[in-house]
Design an enzyme around this catalytic site. Structure first.
Site, mmCIF file in Angstrom:
data_model
loop_
_atom_site.group_PDB
_atom_site.id
_atom_site.type_symbol
_atom_site.label_atom_id
_atom_site.label_comp_id
_atom_site.label_asym_id
_atom_site.label_seq_id
_atom_site.Cartn_x
_atom_site.Cartn_y
_atom_site.Cartn_z
ATOM 1 N N ASP A 57 0.829 -1.214 0.000
ATOM 2 C CA ASP A 57 0.000 0.000 0.000
ATOM 3 C C ASP A 57 0.858 1.257 0.000
ATOM 4 O OD1 ASP A 57 -2.087 -1.753 0.238
ATOM 5 O OD2 ASP A 57 -2.923 -0.876 2.060
ATOM 6 N N ASP A 58 0.250 2.343 -0.456
ATOM 7 C CA ASP A 58 0.728 3.729 -0.284
ATOM 8 C C ASP A 58 1.784 4.177 -1.269
ATOM 9 O OD1 ASP A 58 -0.991 3.524 1.819
ATOM 10 O OD2 ASP A 58 0.457 4.024 3.375
ATOM 11 N N HIS A 107 -6.105 2.957 -4.371
ATOM 12 C CA HIS A 107 -5.995 3.234 -2.933
ATOM 13 C C HIS A 107 -6.382 4.687 -2.637
ATOM 14 C CE1 HIS A 107 -4.947 1.855 0.994
ATOM 15 N NE2 HIS A 107 -3.814 2.530 1.123
ATOM 16 N N HIS A 111 -5.446 9.564 -0.115
ATOM 17 C CA HIS A 111 -5.205 8.792 1.108
ATOM 18 C C HIS A 111 -5.286 9.705 2.335
ATOM 19 C CE1 HIS A 111 -3.334 6.017 4.007
ATOM 20 N NE2 HIS A 111 -3.479 5.060 3.096
ATOM 21 N N HIS A 202 3.848 -2.192 3.148
ATOM 22 C CA HIS A 202 3.886 -0.852 2.563
ATOM 23 C C HIS A 202 5.230 -0.655 1.874
ATOM 24 C CE1 HIS A 202 0.739 -0.569 5.625
ATOM 25 N NE2 HIS A 202 0.235 0.417 4.915
#
Length: 240
Positions: A57-58, A107, A111, A202
């Site tokens: 993620d991210d 995502h 965010h 991540h």
């Protein structure tokens, strides 16, 4: 006195019920595995072969390149849930992710830390704006979505009912953005490894890169195949 006692008892009963449902709602909002507000794929219980999905993620981030190098060396595939603002900074990494056989997911665009408080319309805009960036970079319409922080609520559920994305959660959370010690992160993941699992990582720190290097060696030694979530779950990653 009896009437007063009964009134107090009734009041306390309502209060305890309120506390119970408030607690359940809060728990359901922050634990995507509970499917409290919407259906999310968190693992595949029907998998008996040693297959597992790595998810990141991210990103994309400066560290994504190191992650991709390790995955390439290990002949492992993964799924990257990308943030729109990060893709605008690193479109070349988005293209590399796709070119090397990995899968991309949505995502959200920003965010935001306050994502859980957004209106349905604002959530929809965040998802669709990110889809547009992914489409412009890759030419693909993304179907997989992971909410920031794994938060779910009625507004998110309503927005997704319009966008039509498949929600992807996890059942092995590394907490690599919270835990400082690499050994603790690795041990936390290692003890939960099982066929059909989805690991949350991540691609945003050197710490996670080092953990990933150890994790890939461990999974190879245990004869696990690292696959993308769409392959693990038998769902579509992109619209045809």
């Amino acid at each position: 006195m009896l009437v007063l006692f009964l009134l107090k008892a009734v009041w306390w009963s309502y209060f305890l019920v309120f506390l119970f449902f408030s607690g359940m709602t809060a728990w359901g909002s922050f634990d995507i595995r509970l499917h409290y507000f919407l259906k999310a794929y968190t693992h595949n219980p029907n998998i008996t072969q040693r297959k597992i999905a790595l998810t990141f993620d991210d990103g994309p981030h400066e560290m994504t390149e190191k992650v991709l190098d390790l995955l390439q060396k290990a002949n492992a595939k993964a799924t990257f849930f990308c943030i729109g603002t990060q893709m605008e900074k690193h479109p070349e990494l988005v293209r590399r992710i796709l070119a090397e056989g990995h899968v991309l997911g949505n995502h959200t665009y920003s965010h935001s830390k306050t994502f859980g408080f957004f209106s349905t319309q604002k959530i929809k805009e965040e998802i669709e704006r990110n889809d547009e960036i992914l489409l412009n970079i890759t030419g693909k319409k993304i179907k997989l979505f992971r909410p920031p922080f794994g938060v779910t609520n009625p507004n998110i559920a309503k927005a997704l009912s319009v966008t039509g994305h498949q929600v992807i959660g996890w059942n092995i959370r590394s907490l690599d953005t919270v835990i400082a010690a690499e050994d603790m992160i690795f041990n936390r993941i290692q003890h939960k490894i099982q066929p059909g699992g989805i690991i949350l990582l991540h691609d945003t720190s050197l710490k996670t890169v080092r953990v990933l290097e150890r994790l890939l060696l461990f999974l190879q030694a245990e004869h696990y195949e690292m696959v993308t979530v769409d392959a693990l779950l038998n769902v579509q990653a992109y619209e045809n």
